[in-house]
Design a protein around this motif. Structure first.
Motif, PDB file in Angstrom:
ATOM      1  N   SER A 131       1.066  -1.419  -0.054  1.00  0.00           N
ATOM      2  CA  SER A 131       0.301  -0.262   0.104  1.00  0.00           C
ATOM      3  C   SER A 131       0.940   1.440  -0.129  1.00  0.00           C
ATOM      4  O   SER A 131       1.474   1.350   0.422  1.00  0.00           O
ATOM      5  CB  SER A 131      -0.949  -0.656   0.774  1.00  0.00           C
ATOM      6  N   CYS A 132       0.068   2.033  -0.632  1.00  0.00           N
ATOM      7  CA  CYS A 132       1.331   3.757  -0.319  1.00  0.00           C
ATOM      8  C   CYS A 132       0.503   4.751  -0.855  1.00  0.00           C
ATOM      9  O   CYS A 132      -0.919   5.183  -1.597  1.00  0.00           O
ATOM     10  CB  CYS A 132       1.265   3.762  -1.393  1.00  0.00           C
ATOM     11  N   ALA A 133       0.778   4.957   0.971  1.00  0.00           N
ATOM     12  CA  ALA A 133      -1.540   5.977   1.242  1.00  0.00           C
ATOM     13  C   ALA A 133       0.160   7.356   1.121  1.00  0.00           C
ATOM     14  O   ALA A 133       0.947   7.823   1.467  1.00  0.00           O
ATOM     15  CB  ALA A 133      -1.466   5.415   2.702  1.00  0.00           C
ATOM     16  N   ALA A 134      -1.010   8.816   0.019  1.00  0.00           N
ATOM     17  CA  ALA A 134      -0.720   9.960  -0.102  1.00  0.00           C
ATOM     18  C   ALA A 134      -1.161  10.550   1.068  1.00  0.00           C
ATOM     19  O   ALA A 134      -2.663  11.313   1.730  1.00  0.00           O
ATOM     20  CB  ALA A 134      -0.848  10.561  -1.732  1.00  0.00           C
ATOM     21  N   SER A 135      -0.454  12.033   1.348  1.00  0.00           N
ATOM     22  CA  SER A 135      -1.172  12.725   2.303  1.00  0.00           C
ATOM     23  C   SER A 135      -0.492  13.761   2.491  1.00  0.00           C
ATOM     24  O   SER A 135       0.531  14.123   1.826  1.00  0.00           O
ATOM     25  CB  SER A 135      -0.891  11.869   3.298  1.00  0.00           C
ATOM     26  N   GLY A 136      -0.895  15.136   2.825  1.00  0.00           N
ATOM     27  CA  GLY A 136      -0.550  16.774   2.754  1.00  0.00           C
ATOM     28  C   GLY A 136      -1.456  17.170   1.935  1.00  0.00           C
ATOM     29  O   GLY A 136      -2.836  17.202   1.619  1.00  0.00           O
ATOM     30  N   SER A 137      -1.246  18.346   1.589  1.00  0.00           N
ATOM     31  CA  SER A 137      -1.557  19.146   0.367  1.00  0.00           C
ATOM     32  C   SER A 137      -2.042  18.999  -1.008  1.00  0.00           C
ATOM     33  O   SER A 137      -0.835  18.574  -1.759  1.00  0.00           O
ATOM     34  CB  SER A 137      -1.123  20.550   0.176  1.00  0.00           C
ATOM     35  N   ILE A 138      -2.918  17.730  -0.947  1.00  0.00           N
ATOM     36  CA  ILE A 138      -3.432  17.244  -2.697  1.00  0.00           C
ATOM     37  C   ILE A 138      -4.643  17.593  -3.157  1.00  0.00           C
ATOM     38  O   ILE A 138      -5.442  18.025  -2.357  1.00  0.00           O
ATOM     39  CB  ILE A 138      -3.751  15.385  -1.896  1.00  0.00           C
ATOM     40  N   PHE A 139      -4.549  18.314  -4.336  1.00  0.00           N
ATOM     41  CA  PHE A 139      -5.399  19.069  -5.193  1.00  0.00           C
ATOM     42  C   PHE A 139      -5.800  17.900  -6.265  1.00  0.00           C
ATOM     43  O   PHE A 139      -7.357  17.590  -5.883  1.00  0.00           O
ATOM     44  CB  PHE A 139      -4.896  19.905  -5.567  1.00  0.00           C
ATOM     45  N   ILE A 172      -4.272  13.619  -8.036  1.00  0.00           N
ATOM     46  CA  ILE A 172      -3.156  12.831  -8.570  1.00  0.00           C
ATOM     47  C   ILE A 172      -3.611  12.536 -10.030  1.00  0.00           C
ATOM     48  O   ILE A 172      -4.650  11.605  -9.828  1.00  0.00           O
ATOM     49  CB  ILE A 172      -2.999  11.437  -7.412  1.00  0.00           C
ATOM     50  N   ASN A 173      -2.634  12.241 -10.738  1.00  0.00           N
ATOM     51  CA  ASN A 173      -2.738  12.313 -11.825  1.00  0.00           C
ATOM     52  C   ASN A 173      -1.986  10.283 -11.808  1.00  0.00           C
ATOM     53  O   ASN A 173      -2.209   9.963 -11.254  1.00  0.00           O
ATOM     54  CB  ASN A 173      -1.696  12.765 -13.144  1.00  0.00           C
ATOM     55  N   ASP A 174      -0.969  10.294 -12.310  1.00  0.00           N
ATOM     56  CA  ASP A 174      -0.416   9.081 -12.873  1.00  0.00           C
ATOM     57  C   ASP A 174       0.500   8.478 -11.505  1.00  0.00           C
ATOM     58  O   ASP A 174       0.683   9.437 -11.078  1.00  0.00           O
ATOM     59  CB  ASP A 174       0.298   8.622 -13.505  1.00  0.00           C
ATOM     60  N   MET A 175       0.077   6.874 -10.667  1.00  0.00           N
ATOM     61  CA  MET A 175       0.707   6.832  -9.632  1.00  0.00           C
ATOM     62  C   MET A 175       1.484   5.529 -10.245  1.00  0.00           C
ATOM     63  O   MET A 175       0.975   4.653 -11.223  1.00  0.00           O
ATOM     64  CB  MET A 175      -0.035   6.452  -8.931  1.00  0.00           C
ATOM     65  N   GLY A 176       2.148   4.575  -9.267  1.00  0.00           N
ATOM     66  CA  GLY A 176       3.152   3.500 -10.148  1.00  0.00           C
ATOM     67  C   GLY A 176       3.545   3.702  -9.041  1.00  0.00           C
ATOM     68  O   GLY A 176       3.957   3.383  -7.587  1.00  0.00           O
ATOM     69  N   TRP A 177       4.474   1.779  -9.527  1.00  0.00           N
ATOM     70  CA  TRP A 177       5.362   1.097  -8.632  1.00  0.00           C
ATOM     71  C   TRP A 177       6.629   0.967  -9.079  1.00  0.00           C
ATOM     72  O   TRP A 177       6.905   0.518 -10.856  1.00  0.00           O
ATOM     73  CB  TRP A 177       4.414   0.112  -8.003  1.00  0.00           C
ATOM     74  N   THR A 201      -1.551  -7.059  -9.383  1.00  0.00           N
ATOM     75  CA  THR A 201      -2.225  -6.154  -9.716  1.00  0.00           C
ATOM     76  C   THR A 201      -1.714  -5.131  -9.477  1.00  0.00           C
ATOM     77  O   THR A 201      -2.238  -4.945  -8.194  1.00  0.00           O
ATOM     78  CB  THR A 201      -3.407  -7.086  -9.887  1.00  0.00           C
ATOM     79  N   ILE A 202      -1.989  -3.742  -9.745  1.00  0.00           N
ATOM     80  CA  ILE A 202      -2.415  -2.178  -9.010  1.00  0.00           C
ATOM     81  C   ILE A 202      -3.930  -2.139  -9.276  1.00  0.00           C
ATOM     82  O   ILE A 202      -4.008  -1.823 -10.772  1.00  0.00           O
ATOM     83  CB  ILE A 202      -1.346  -1.275 -10.286  1.00  0.00           C
ATOM     84  N   SER A 203      -3.620  -1.097  -8.217  1.00  0.00           N
ATOM     85  CA  SER A 203      -4.833  -0.411  -7.714  1.00  0.00           C
ATOM     86  C   SER A 203      -5.170   0.514  -7.307  1.00  0.00           C
ATOM     87  O   SER A 203      -3.668   1.565  -6.662  1.00  0.00           O
ATOM     88  CB  SER A 203      -5.869  -1.259  -7.553  1.00  0.00           C
ATOM     89  N   ARG A 204      -5.968   1.580  -7.536  1.00  0.00           N
ATOM     90  CA  ARG A 204      -5.819   2.601  -6.306  1.00  0.00           C
ATOM     91  C   ARG A 204      -7.582   3.318  -6.009  1.00  0.00           C
ATOM     92  O   ARG A 204      -8.442   2.814  -6.823  1.00  0.00           O
ATOM     93  CB  ARG A 204      -5.162   4.207  -7.369  1.00  0.00           C
ATOM     94  N   LYS A 209      -9.339   7.482  -1.652  1.00  0.00           N
ATOM     95  CA  LYS A 209      -8.024   7.162  -0.012  1.00  0.00           C
ATOM     96  C   LYS A 209      -6.467   7.864  -0.377  1.00  0.00           C
ATOM     97  O   LYS A 209      -6.018   7.892   0.362  1.00  0.00           O
ATOM     98  CB  LYS A 209      -8.281   6.189   0.337  1.00  0.00           C
ATOM     99  N   ASN A 210      -6.963   8.499  -1.743  1.00  0.00           N
ATOM    100  CA  ASN A 210      -5.494   8.255  -1.542  1.00  0.00           C
ATOM    101  C   ASN A 210      -4.459   7.910  -2.099  1.00  0.00           C
ATOM    102  O   ASN A 210      -3.706   7.725  -1.786  1.00  0.00           O
ATOM    103  CB  ASN A 210      -5.305  10.094  -1.480  1.00  0.00           C
ATOM    104  N   THR A 211      -5.097   6.211  -2.254  1.00  0.00           N
ATOM    105  CA  THR A 211      -4.221   5.440  -2.236  1.00  0.00           C
ATOM    106  C   THR A 211      -3.846   4.694  -2.705  1.00  0.00           C
ATOM    107  O   THR A 211      -4.923   4.155  -3.829  1.00  0.00           O
ATOM    108  CB  THR A 211      -5.059   4.814  -0.104  1.00  0.00           C
ATOM    109  N   LEU A 212      -2.146   3.434  -3.133  1.00  0.00           N
ATOM    110  CA  LEU A 212      -1.909   3.399  -3.870  1.00  0.00           C
ATOM    111  C   LEU A 212      -1.702   1.238  -3.556  1.00  0.00           C
ATOM    112  O   LEU A 212      -1.356   1.845  -2.719  1.00  0.00           O
ATOM    113  CB  LEU A 212      -0.478   3.661  -4.658  1.00  0.00           C
ATOM    114  N   TYR A 213      -2.281   0.740  -4.764  1.00  0.00           N
ATOM    115  CA  TYR A 213      -1.951  -0.669  -4.251  1.00  0.00           C
ATOM    116  C   TYR A 213      -1.181  -0.943  -5.351  1.00  0.00           C
ATOM    117  O   TYR A 213      -1.533  -1.513  -5.653  1.00  0.00           O
ATOM    118  CB  TYR A 213      -3.303  -1.070  -3.877  1.00  0.00           C
ATOM    119  N   LEU A 214      -0.572  -2.411  -4.285  1.00  0.00           N
ATOM    120  CA  LEU A 214       0.426  -3.304  -5.289  1.00  0.00           C
ATOM    121  C   LEU A 214      -0.178  -4.951  -4.831  1.00  0.00           C
ATOM    122  O   LEU A 214       0.571  -5.199  -4.136  1.00  0.00           O
ATOM    123  CB  LEU A 214       1.205  -3.302  -6.069  1.00  0.00           C
ATOM    124  N   GLN A 215      -0.937  -5.518  -5.527  1.00  0.00           N
ATOM    125  CA  GLN A 215      -1.318  -6.998  -4.945  1.00  0.00           C
ATOM    126  C   GLN A 215       0.049  -8.149  -5.902  1.00  0.00           C
ATOM    127  O   GLN A 215      -0.472  -7.795  -6.776  1.00  0.00           O
ATOM    128  CB  GLN A 215      -2.888  -7.318  -5.292  1.00  0.00           C
TER     129      GLN A 215
END
Length: 121
Positions: free
Chosen positions: A20-28, A30-35, A67-70, A74-80
């Motif tokens: 899991s990857c949780a993004a926090s802070g000043s976020i308007f 989120i475009n692309d995400m990746g592992w 499998t990547i998902s988001r 929750k501004n959270t990225l996953y990788l199963q």
């Protein structure tokens, strides 16, 4: 903005882990995400990416196993990760292109701190 990766650990070959990857802070927005991952003595390589709309891309070495998902709410990225192999052993990093404010019209690239995945044979 901070990206906090978690979920790494030690697993036997053939096993599974979910990162899991949780993004926090000043976020308007989120475009692309990746592992990405970096094995000892090797360069960092792309594992998988996902767009804000859910389109995915995978490295050939993980297709059919990872499998990547988001969760945009929750501004959270996953990788199963399933059917893990010893060659999957690496530090896994999450990455995100983030627009921090409605007043800021560009995206900035952010990286998480990395989480270690070790697959034993």
């Amino acid at each position: 903005v901070q990206l906090q990766a978690s979920g790494g650990g030690l697993v036997q070959a053939g096993g599974s882990l979910k990162l899991s990857c949780a993004a926090s802070g000043s976020i308007f927005f989120i475009n692309d995400m990746g592992w990405y991952r970096q094995a000892p003595g090797k360069q960092r390589e792309l594992v998988a990416t996902i767009t804000s709309g859910g389109s995915t891309n995978y490295a050939d070495s993980v297709k059919g196993r990872f499998t990547i998902s988001r969760d945009n709410a929750k501004n959270t990225l996953y990788l199963q990760m399933n059917s893990l192999k010893p060659e999957d052993t690496a530090v896994y990093y999450c990455n995100a292109d983030i627009r921090t404010s409605w007043a800021v019209f560009r995206f900035q690239d952010y990286w998480g701190q990395g989480t270690l995945v070790t697959v034993s044979s």
